[in-house]
Each structure stands twice: as C-alpha cells, then as structure tokens.
Design a protein around this motif. Structure first.
Motif, PDB file in Angstrom:
ATOM      1  N   LYS A 137      40.105  47.134  47.194  1.00  0.00           N
ATOM      2  CA  LYS A 137      40.370  45.715  47.429  1.00  0.00           C
ATOM      3  C   LYS A 137      39.186  44.856  46.987  1.00  0.00           C
ATOM      4  O   LYS A 137      39.368  43.829  46.323  1.00  0.00           O
ATOM      5  CB  LYS A 137      40.670  45.472  48.907  1.00  0.00           C
ATOM      6  N   VAL A 138      37.987  45.284  47.353  1.00  0.00           N
ATOM      7  CA  VAL A 138      36.782  44.539  46.984  1.00  0.00           C
ATOM      8  C   VAL A 138      36.623  44.496  45.468  1.00  0.00           C
ATOM      9  O   VAL A 138      36.321  43.441  44.886  1.00  0.00           O
ATOM     10  CB  VAL A 138      35.537  45.171  47.643  1.00  0.00           C
ATOM     11  N   ALA A 139      36.839  45.634  44.799  1.00  0.00           N
ATOM     12  CA  ALA A 139      36.709  45.685  43.345  1.00  0.00           C
ATOM     13  C   ALA A 139      37.746  44.793  42.665  1.00  0.00           C
ATOM     14  O   ALA A 139      37.450  44.096  41.683  1.00  0.00           O
ATOM     15  CB  ALA A 139      36.846  47.123  42.851  1.00  0.00           C
ATOM     16  N   PHE A 140      38.967  44.805  43.192  1.00  0.00           N
ATOM     17  CA  PHE A 140      40.029  43.967  42.627  1.00  0.00           C
ATOM     18  C   PHE A 140      39.705  42.483  42.790  1.00  0.00           C
ATOM     19  O   PHE A 140      39.840  41.685  41.847  1.00  0.00           O
ATOM     20  CB  PHE A 140      41.360  44.295  43.308  1.00  0.00           C
ATOM     21  N   MET A 141      39.257  42.102  43.976  1.00  0.00           N
ATOM     22  CA  MET A 141      38.906  40.709  44.223  1.00  0.00           C
ATOM     23  C   MET A 141      37.705  40.282  43.369  1.00  0.00           C
ATOM     24  O   MET A 141      37.664  39.158  42.854  1.00  0.00           O
ATOM     25  CB  MET A 141      38.596  40.505  45.704  1.00  0.00           C
ATOM     26  N   ALA A 142      36.737  41.180  43.221  1.00  0.00           N
ATOM     27  CA  ALA A 142      35.573  40.872  42.391  1.00  0.00           C
ATOM     28  C   ALA A 142      35.978  40.667  40.938  1.00  0.00           C
ATOM     29  O   ALA A 142      35.436  39.791  40.249  1.00  0.00           O
ATOM     30  CB  ALA A 142      34.535  41.989  42.503  1.00  0.00           C
ATOM     31  N   ALA A 143      36.934  41.460  40.468  1.00  0.00           N
ATOM     32  CA  ALA A 143      37.419  41.290  39.098  1.00  0.00           C
ATOM     33  C   ALA A 143      38.119  39.939  38.929  1.00  0.00           C
ATOM     34  O   ALA A 143      37.960  39.265  37.895  1.00  0.00           O
ATOM     35  CB  ALA A 143      38.371  42.425  38.731  1.00  0.00           C
ATOM     36  N   LEU A 144      38.885  39.535  39.943  1.00  0.00           N
ATOM     37  CA  LEU A 144      39.546  38.222  39.880  1.00  0.00           C
ATOM     38  C   LEU A 144      38.518  37.092  39.867  1.00  0.00           C
ATOM     39  O   LEU A 144      38.667  36.111  39.132  1.00  0.00           O
ATOM     40  CB  LEU A 144      40.490  38.061  41.069  1.00  0.00           C
ATOM     41  N   VAL A 145      37.481  37.229  40.685  1.00  0.00           N
ATOM     42  CA  VAL A 145      36.410  36.233  40.699  1.00  0.00           C
ATOM     43  C   VAL A 145      35.738  36.172  39.329  1.00  0.00           C
ATOM     44  O   VAL A 145      35.432  35.087  38.812  1.00  0.00           O
ATOM     45  CB  VAL A 145      35.371  36.564  41.790  1.00  0.00           C
ATOM     46  N   GLY A 146      35.536  37.342  38.733  1.00  0.00           N
ATOM     47  CA  GLY A 146      34.940  37.388  37.409  1.00  0.00           C
ATOM     48  C   GLY A 146      35.783  36.695  36.357  1.00  0.00           C
ATOM     49  O   GLY A 146      35.266  35.974  35.498  1.00  0.00           O
ATOM     50  N   ILE A 147      37.098  36.893  36.432  1.00  0.00           N
ATOM     51  CA  ILE A 147      37.999  36.230  35.485  1.00  0.00           C
ATOM     52  C   ILE A 147      37.954  34.718  35.663  1.00  0.00           C
ATOM     53  O   ILE A 147      37.872  33.961  34.689  1.00  0.00           O
ATOM     54  CB  ILE A 147      39.441  36.755  35.666  1.00  0.00           C
ATOM     55  N   ALA A 148      38.000  34.270  36.913  1.00  0.00           N
ATOM     56  CA  ALA A 148      38.048  32.831  37.200  1.00  0.00           C
ATOM     57  C   ALA A 148      36.769  32.112  36.778  1.00  0.00           C
ATOM     58  O   ALA A 148      36.822  31.008  36.223  1.00  0.00           O
ATOM     59  CB  ALA A 148      38.316  32.611  38.692  1.00  0.00           C
ATOM     60  N   PHE A 149      35.626  32.727  37.037  1.00  0.00           N
ATOM     61  CA  PHE A 149      34.353  32.066  36.764  1.00  0.00           C
ATOM     62  C   PHE A 149      33.663  32.599  35.502  1.00  0.00           C
ATOM     63  O   PHE A 149      32.977  31.848  34.805  1.00  0.00           O
ATOM     64  CB  PHE A 149      33.407  32.232  37.963  1.00  0.00           C
ATOM     65  N   GLY A 150      33.845  33.883  35.238  1.00  0.00           N
ATOM     66  CA  GLY A 150      33.125  34.492  34.130  1.00  0.00           C
ATOM     67  C   GLY A 150      33.638  34.089  32.750  1.00  0.00           C
ATOM     68  O   GLY A 150      32.838  33.866  31.839  1.00  0.00           O
ATOM     69  N   LEU A 151      34.953  33.983  32.592  1.00  0.00           N
ATOM     70  CA  LEU A 151      35.499  33.665  31.276  1.00  0.00           C
ATOM     71  C   LEU A 151      35.090  32.269  30.786  1.00  0.00           C
ATOM     72  O   LEU A 151      34.655  32.121  29.638  1.00  0.00           O
ATOM     73  CB  LEU A 151      37.027  33.809  31.277  1.00  0.00           C
TER      74      LEU A 151
END
Length: 225
Positions: free
Chosen positions: A14-28
């Motif tokens: 769950k943490v890894a999935f949420m971190a990936a979503l955060v990365g997509i939202a802010f990182g891209l």
C-alpha cells in the motif's frame, strides 16, 4: 517460530503504491520543467531532489522528523487545525517512501522528456495549445516508456525502504510496521525461521511486482507507438 502476520506485507504494498501515485502527481511535472529549463534555479531544484539518493536514510529521516514532527511548525499546524499527525502513522510511511523514491521517477522521466523533438512542441504551440495541454496530450504519451520505467523504479524503491520509513513512522505492530522493518525486528529477536520466511515472501513479491510492471510497460509501450 512466531505466527505469521501478513499485515506488514499489505502495508508495504500500500505504501509503495501510494508513493508511486505521489511520484506521478508531483514528479512528472517537475521532470518536464527540468527537461526544458537551463536556468540555475532548475539546477538547484534538481540537486535538492537528488539529495535523497545520496544521503544516508537516517539523515533523511531526521530531516523529515524536524520538518514534520509534532514540535515543528508544520506538525503543530496540522495537529491543531486538522487533528492530523504525520510522525508514527501510515501517512508518515507514505511521505518517507515518496521522498526516497521520487528522484528515480524524475530522473527517468526527465531523460525521456529530453529526447522528444522540440519541433513537435513548437508546432503544438503554433497551433495554440497550452503548456498543460501539450504536456498531457503530447509529452506524456511520447515519453510513455521512460515514464513507466520511472514509476517501476519508484515503486520498487518505496517497497524496499527501511531506514527513512523507520525514522518517520516507527515500527508499531499492525499500524506502521512495514515488511523491511518486520524482517529487521524478527532478525533482532533471533527468530531465524520467521526471518527466512519473511525474506522469501518479500523477495517473491518484489520479483512478481517488477515482472508484472515490466510486462505492462512493454504492452502499453506497444499500444502507444
């Protein structure tokens, strides 16, 4: 051997999935800005965002504790106004995992964005397309392979994070105990059988996750092109 508890595994996923979503939202968006900017400000931003890759996890975790802890201005504001606590909560684990994993997504996406022909972007601007429209309808589809690779790397890094997550969220059973921390705890307690079992489970999950995501990357990449 103590009884097997799969909560740390589910929490880690769950943490890894949420971190990936955060990365997509802010990182891209950040990666896109860095790919087209040559200013000193972009170099400074890139340096700051890359620091989590080279800093020891405990140092990074300490910085997050100072920034988000209950005694910090941010921590006090969130707790007094919204009754939100970050430290020693699953939210803290997500933030810690996001901070350590987002540089991998940004680096991969930035490289992919830089390889796109500027002529395509200029043509879109001449047609009256806005920056956000160009980003979502042209840049992201053309850089899809690099973007997905970055998401895979970010997910994998977040899944295996130990030091920073331990500093920020602790190791509270059935609350903030992720799989890497659970492995460390069982090893420290001398339960070798449970440690071996958790290690095998974690290795299997990591292999299956990366294999599945790589297959999706190739499938989506073929559809994009």
């Amino acid at each position: 051997m103590s009884q097997l508890n799969l909560f740390p595994l589910f929490l880690s996923l769950k943490v890894a999935f949420m971190a990936a979503l955060v990365g997509i939202a802010f990182g891209l968006p950040i990666a896109y800005y860095l790919s087209k900017s040559k200013s000193k400000l972009s170099d400074l931003i890139d340096t700051i965002l890359t620091i989590p890759v080279v800093l020891p996890p405990t140092v990074l975790g300490y910085y997050l504790l100072v920034l988000l802890g209950r005694q910090s201005p941010i921590g006090q504001f969130l707790e007094e106004r919204f009754q939100i606590m970050i430290v020693f909560t699953p939210t803290g684990a997500v933030i810690a995992a996001s901070v350590v994993s987002i540089p991998f997504l940004i680096k991969s996406a930035r490289t992919a964005f830089s390889e796109i022909s500027r002529d395509i972007i200029h043509a879109a601007k001449l047609l009256g397309r806005s920056e956000w429209s160009i980003f979502f309808s042209i840049i992201v589809p053309l850089a899809w392979r690099g973007t997905v690779s970055g998401v895979i790397l970010a997910f994998a890094r977040a899944l295996g994070d130990f030091g920073t997550t331990l500093m920020v969220s602790g190791s509270i059973p059935n609350k903030t105990l992720t799989m890497p921390i659970a492995i460390y705890d069982t090893m420290q307690s001398g339960d070798k059988e449970m440690t071996n079992l958790l290690v095998m489970i974690m290795t299997g999950v990591a292999v299956v996750s990366l294999f599945s995501l790589n297959r999706l990357e190739k499938r989506w990449g073929r559809r994009t092109w």
